[in-house]
Scaffold this motif. Structure first.
Motif, mmCIF file in Angstrom:
data_model
loop_
_atom_site.group_PDB
_atom_site.id
_atom_site.type_symbol
_atom_site.label_atom_id
_atom_site.label_comp_id
_atom_site.label_asym_id
_atom_site.label_seq_id
_atom_site.Cartn_x
_atom_site.Cartn_y
_atom_site.Cartn_z
ATOM 1 N N SER A 150 109.222 44.282 55.225
ATOM 2 C CA SER A 150 107.910 43.617 55.187
ATOM 3 C C SER A 150 107.284 43.488 56.567
ATOM 4 N N THR A 151 108.116 43.240 57.586
ATOM 5 C CA THR A 151 107.568 43.085 58.934
ATOM 6 C C THR A 151 107.156 44.412 59.558
ATOM 7 N N ASP A 152 107.437 45.520 58.888
ATOM 8 C CA ASP A 152 106.959 46.826 59.358
ATOM 9 C C ASP A 152 105.522 47.079 58.913
ATOM 10 N N TRP A 153 105.176 46.615 57.701
ATOM 11 C CA TRP A 153 103.840 46.942 57.187
ATOM 12 C C TRP A 153 102.848 45.781 57.212
ATOM 13 N N ILE A 154 103.306 44.543 57.230
ATOM 14 C CA ILE A 154 102.360 43.419 57.286
ATOM 15 C C ILE A 154 101.474 43.491 58.537
ATOM 16 N N PRO A 155 102.007 43.848 59.718
ATOM 17 C CA PRO A 155 101.129 43.955 60.889
ATOM 18 C C PRO A 155 100.055 45.037 60.768
#
Length: 258
Positions: free
Chosen positions: A97-102
């Protein structure tokens, strides 16, 4: 954009290999159509739950996108050779999730976001960060600590009033998937994403592993060092449970509860 599920050998699960740019393009299409969609991810924990919980399996089977989250899932998927079609490096298809949320700022038309989960401080921090990531979007948050039936009812009413286009639900696995499975028919149309602990990570409350560690598939060691009591069983115990479930499956024996 057409998505195809691909089989992950040995684990006997299907996943939707996409890169960050492909996912943001897909989310753009989902936001434009305005229908209910679900985005989940596969790591060894979700694979274990899928093989032991029929309800969890059904939810994943009916989800629109099943991202490849855990490094072991990625490596086993890569063994198929299906990634060798000129699309890019294998690691580009590992999306926590922290790869695509930004990258949500690249989702065209995204104007309303809801964040559910984590404590009040972490939730507020994630909301503030998302307002930076998606300038001009309305971002609202609701903490998820002490989740119970009453809080769940309140969340349903809250979402009905907001009518967001994208919902980040971070209640931990499998609670977040169970909530979506039982409540989705009564929720307003949106893209619902199960994001686990990403709310705390986006807020900076939980320290992320350096990306070079992630690309080596060693995030488990980082988490074990920071939160040994929380992740020790996942690292040392659950893989053996999963192995037993997979062996039973190969031998044609139903897992307990199925």
């Amino acid at each position: 954009m057409t998505l195809e599920r691909q089989r992950v050998p040995f684990l006997d699960v299907d996943a939707t290999p996409v890169t960050v740019s492909e996912l943001t393009a897909l989310l753009t299409a989902y936001v434009a159509e305005g229908r209910t969609r679900t985005v989940v991810g596969h790591n060894l924990h979700s694979v274990t739950l899928l093989h032991s919980d029929p309800g969890f399996r059904s939810f994943y089977d009916h989800s629109d996108v099943v991202l490849i989250d855990g490094a072991p899932v990625l490596w086993l998927w890569a063994k198929t050779g299906e990634e060798d079609d000129g699309r890019g490096p294998v690691m580009d298809y590992r999306l926590g999730s922290t790869d695509w949320i930004p990258a949500l700022g690249n989702v065209v038309g995204l104007q309303r976001i809801a964040v559910i989960g984590a404590g009040a401080v972490a939730n507020a921090g994630a909301v503030a960060k998302l307002r930076e990531i998606v300038p001009g979007a309305r971002v609202d948050g609701m903490p998820g600590e002490d989740w119970n039936h009453d809080v769940e009812d309140a969340a349903v009413q809250w979402l009905a009033g907001l009518r967001p286009q994208l919902v980040l639900l971070g209640l931990g696995m499998p609670l977040q998937e169970q909530v979506l499975a039982r409540r989705l028919p009564m929720l307003p149309p949106a893209v619902y994403c199960a994001v686990g602990g990403a709310i705390e990570q986006i807020a900076g409350v939980q320290k992320l592993a350096p990306r070079w560690i992630g690309r080596l598939g060693l995030e488990w060691a980082w988490r074990l060092m920071l939160h040994p009591q929380r992740v020790a069983y996942r690292v040392f115990g659950e893989p053996w449970v999963l192995l037993g479930l997979l062996l039973r499956r190969r031998l044609g024996r139903p897992a307990q509860g199925q």
